[in-house]
Write a protein that holds these residues in place. Structure first.
Motif, PDB file in Angstrom:
ATOM      1  N   ARG A  81       0.817  -1.217   0.000  1.00 42.36           N
ATOM      2  CA  ARG A  81       0.000   0.000   0.000  1.00 42.36           C
ATOM      3  C   ARG A  81       0.848   1.264   0.000  1.00 42.36           C
ATOM      4  O   ARG A  81       0.346   2.355   0.271  1.00 42.36           O
ATOM      5  CB  ARG A  81      -0.927  -0.004   1.213  1.00 42.36           C
ATOM      6  CG  ARG A  81      -1.878  -1.183   1.228  1.00 42.36           C
ATOM      7  CD  ARG A  81      -2.891  -1.091   2.357  1.00 42.36           C
ATOM      8  NE  ARG A  81      -2.263  -1.240   3.668  1.00 42.36           N
ATOM      9  CZ  ARG A  81      -2.215  -0.292   4.594  1.00 42.36           C
ATOM     10  NH1 ARG A  81      -2.717   0.899   4.352  1.00 42.36           N
ATOM     11  NH2 ARG A  81      -1.643  -0.522   5.760  1.00 42.36           N
ATOM     12  N   GLY A  82       2.151   1.108  -0.287  1.00 41.77           N
ATOM     13  CA  GLY A  82       3.019   2.263  -0.407  1.00 41.77           C
ATOM     14  C   GLY A  82       3.570   2.789   0.902  1.00 41.77           C
ATOM     15  O   GLY A  82       4.093   3.909   0.939  1.00 41.77           O
ATOM     16  N   LYS A  83       3.503   2.010   1.981  1.00 39.26           N
ATOM     17  CA  LYS A  83       4.021   2.438   3.278  1.00 39.26           C
ATOM     18  C   LYS A  83       5.248   1.610   3.624  1.00 39.26           C
ATOM     19  O   LYS A  83       5.202   0.381   3.607  1.00 39.26           O
ATOM     20  CB  LYS A  83       2.969   2.283   4.373  1.00 39.26           C
ATOM     21  CG  LYS A  83       3.480   2.663   5.762  1.00 39.26           C
ATOM     22  CD  LYS A  83       2.388   2.564   6.809  1.00 39.26           C
ATOM     23  CE  LYS A  83       2.935   2.819   8.206  1.00 39.26           C
ATOM     24  NZ  LYS A  83       3.541   4.146   8.350  1.00 39.26           N
ATOM     25  N   LYS A  84       6.355   2.279   3.941  1.00 39.72           N
ATOM     26  CA  LYS A  84       7.594   1.598   4.316  1.00 39.72           C
ATOM     27  C   LYS A  84       7.771   1.693   5.826  1.00 39.72           C
ATOM     28  O   LYS A  84       7.925   2.780   6.382  1.00 39.72           O
ATOM     29  CB  LYS A  84       8.775   2.249   3.598  1.00 39.72           C
ATOM     30  CG  LYS A  84      10.143   1.684   3.988  1.00 39.72           C
ATOM     31  CD  LYS A  84      10.334   0.282   3.477  1.00 39.72           C
ATOM     32  CE  LYS A  84      11.727  -0.247   3.835  1.00 39.72           C
ATOM     33  NZ  LYS A  84      12.812   0.469   3.124  1.00 39.72           N
ATOM     34  N   LEU A  85       7.719   0.559   6.496  1.00 42.87           N
ATOM     35  CA  LEU A  85       7.946   0.543   7.928  1.00 42.87           C
ATOM     36  C   LEU A  85       9.412   0.836   8.224  1.00 42.87           C
ATOM     37  O   LEU A  85      10.308   0.357   7.536  1.00 42.87           O
ATOM     38  CB  LEU A  85       7.581  -0.828   8.518  1.00 42.87           C
ATOM     39  CG  LEU A  85       6.135  -1.303   8.397  1.00 42.87           C
ATOM     40  CD1 LEU A  85       5.968  -2.629   9.138  1.00 42.87           C
ATOM     41  CD2 LEU A  85       5.174  -0.274   8.933  1.00 42.87           C
ATOM     42  N   THR A  86       9.652   1.625   9.253  1.00 44.33           N
ATOM     43  CA  THR A  86      11.014   1.909   9.668  1.00 44.33           C
ATOM     44  C   THR A  86      11.616   0.696  10.368  1.00 44.33           C
ATOM     45  O   THR A  86      10.901  -0.225  10.771  1.00 44.33           O
ATOM     46  CB  THR A  86      11.054   3.102  10.635  1.00 44.33           C
ATOM     47  OG1 THR A  86      10.382   2.737  11.847  1.00 44.33           O
ATOM     48  CG2 THR A  86      10.371   4.318  10.011  1.00 44.33           C
TER      49      THR A  86
END
Length: 320
Positions: free
Chosen positions: A176-181
């Motif tokens: 969904r286009g979210k990069k977890l840190t």
């Protein structure tokens, strides 16, 4: 698993079709680089959950606040393909918010079929299943599965070149286009009772017990969409577990059980767990649902299981 599924033998694995969602299961369920296709993405959305957020004390308070059930099931029915035998016969069940509900019963009683209705791995009748008061049939199915995540018997891991534990945990949000840190990945691993340093470990080197806990971390990794709750995120979430420890050794089983109890106590997580182990359900559940021949015949606290009145339920408990 209670309901029959079409199986086709492969060289080192089995394929099972669950209401149009194909799962590839084996002693170590792996998805290599070449298998990272739409079916794999759909599977990981099916087991999607949400990212941790909120204060632990607030979550605990929300979990014990009572009020309407998190999930309400009314008159749920399911018949075998081709108009065959009725698998579920008008099931009624309330799942309170922030508790662990164990579902037990003889093989073939419809336990897994009931579980898979709760996030539409098969389509229930309109109005049969409500989540936070909303008919799940009226919700976008992918958004629903980010609020109602599912963990299966065998953990699914991507383990091709460069496929690490962190890659697996990040996979759902990344779609969904979210990069977890790195910190978020490590936090999720800690929540699943894993050493955060495992983030860089190749997924191919995991034991089955470790892979199951990585799958749990991934299940908690997606934020819900359009969640109506204003409480910390895990109080909005439901975790569905279908015999998640059946392939694990006793120590790994205890690790999973301890993790589930801690998530309930500190984060207000609502859990529905199917198990053939009465002792396991007694260890971790707040309520026990006894399902016999497609009907809920008893809903009791674990301490009162010996008082079950239904003859088949009592027989099952005596032999367990």
């Amino acid at each position: 698993m209670d309901s029959a599924s079409h199986q086709q033998q492969q060289p080192s694995s089995q394929r099972a079709n669950h209401a149009g969602v194909e799962l590839i299961t084996s002693p170590a369920f792996r998805l290599s680089d070449g298998e990272e296709d739409d079916e794999a993405r759909e599977l990981l959305l099916d087991v999607g959950g949400l990212l941790l957020a909120g204060d632990e004390d607030e979550a605990t308070a929300a979990a014990g606040s009572g009020g309407p059930p998190k999930i309400r099931v009314r008159g749920l029915r399911r018949r075998a393909a081709g108009g065959g035998q009725e698998i579920l016969r008008g099931v009624d069940l309330d799942v309170p918010r922030g508790v662990v509900v164990g579902v037990i019963g003889p093989s073939g009683s419809g336990k897994s079929t009931l579980l898979r209705a709760l996030n539409r791995l098969w389509e229930p009748a309109a109005g049969a299943v409500l989540l936070d008061g909303d008919d799940i049939c009226c919700l976008d199915v992918r958004a629903l599965r980010r609020r109602v995540g599912m963990l299966f018997q065998q953990p699914a891991m991507f383990d091709g070149t460069s496929r690490t534990v962190a890659y697996n945990v990040r996979y759902g949000p990344q779609l969904r286009g979210k990069k977890l840190t790195d910190a978020e990945v490590q936090n999720l691993l800690s929540l699943a009772d894993l050493d955060p340093a495992m983030a860089s470990k190749p997924a191919s080197e995991l034991s089955v017990g470790q892979a199951q806990r990585v799958a749990l971390a991934r299940t908690l990794a997606n934020e819900p969409e359009a969640c109506p709750c204003t409480q910390p995120h895990l109080t909005c979430f439901v975790l569905l577990l279908d015999e998640p420890t059946s392939a694990l050794d006793p120590i790994s089983t205890q690790n999973i059980e301890d993790t589930l109890v801690r998530l309930k106590k500190t984060k207000g997580l609502t859990t529905v767990m199917v198990s053939h182990s009465v002792k396991q359900i007694q260890r971790i559940a707040d309520l026990v649902c006894l399902l016999v021949a497609g009907e809920v015949v008893e809903v009791l606290p674990p301490s009162e299981l010996s008082n079950a009145r239904h003859p088949m339920a009592r027989r099952f408990l005596e032999l367990s």
